[in-house]
Write an enzyme that holds these catalytic residues in place. Sequence first.
Site, short mmCIF file in Angstrom:
data_model
loop_
_atom_site.label_atom_id
_atom_site.label_comp_id
_atom_site.label_asym_id
_atom_site.label_seq_id
_atom_site.Cartn_x
_atom_site.Cartn_y
_atom_site.Cartn_z
CE LYS A 120 -5.20 -1.65 -0.85
NZ LYS A 120 -3.89 -1.08 -0.46
CG ASP A 147 -1.83 1.15 1.29
OD1 ASP A 147 -2.47 1.44 0.26
OD2 ASP A 147 -1.93 1.79 2.35
CG ASP A 207 -1.85 7.60 -0.05
OD1 ASP A 207 -1.43 8.76 -0.09
OD2 ASP A 207 -2.28 6.99 -1.06
CG ASP A 243 -2.06 2.56 6.26
OD1 ASP A 243 -2.33 2.04 5.14
OD2 ASP A 243 -2.54 3.64 6.62
#
Length: 313
Positions: free
Chosen positions: A225, A24, A26, A250
């Site tokens: 996702k 991922d 960000d 995250d």
Amino acid sequence: MSCERLTKEHAKKVMSETDHFLFDCDGVLWDGNGTIPGSVDTISNLKRLGKKVYYVTNNSSSSRDEYQLKCQKYGFDADMSDIVGTAFASALYLHTSNFKGKVYVVGNPGMGKELDNFNISHIGIGPDEVEQDNSVKYSDRVKSWLNTQLDPQVNCVLVGFDPFISYHKILKAASYIQRDNCLFLATNEDTHLPTQGSDIVIPGTGTMVLSVSHAARKKPLVIGKPETTMFDVLAKANDLQPSRCMMVGDRMNTDIKMARRCNLKSLLVFTGVCGIDDLPHNGLKAESFEGSDDSPDFYADCLGKFGEFISDL
């Protein structure tokens, strides 16, 4: 399933069992302030050790070529084929479904660019012109709304990140969705953007999807996702074996949940949305909104910690 804080021994074992790393972006590689310390070096070390790196993001605000430029700007080596975002995956889904018709997009120019790449007709991007006169009576507003002109060719609504979302856009999107055989797609349902160190909450695409879904009284097919679509795209294009892949993210309820659904190894980092309090404790699901029954295999304070562990391999 229990999860463990990542150690050097864990990292060495992961490296021996993993060929492909999915990241991922960000909250993992960068945030609103720029690159997260240690992330560039970690990616460089993985590539030095012969590992393949992919960038898998729910962010729908950029096309793949725009995302490639962003990666390069921050110092991450990335080919366009290494990047899968929800704008691209949504357009690809329509293309492979042999979609014929027109898409009403609650979204942004990045989504439009990806639709254009597949020659898919669309409308809706950008701010709507709306009546600003506060003296207009409610009954007159209702009459105006009931006279809204809808495009007869629209047979799909695609909702992504739209900084110009409005009551009028929600009205049109929900009205289109009521049509027979109208597809309803959403790029993702993320609640908010990672903004560590700030007291400002930036609403995510999920707030826009929910507003349309609630009005339409229908649920969308979600492309991003935690659904498996983006991994499926990568796996098909690159012949990936799930057992030889690791997802690093995250968010418990998107990144880690997708990893579990796809049978990937997983690492949660605490530089974005989730923290230690979001992990299950003594076998019990965390009470936080971001908590999930899908625990990561490992967790670390930041991606740079993993990079430190593999720097001398």
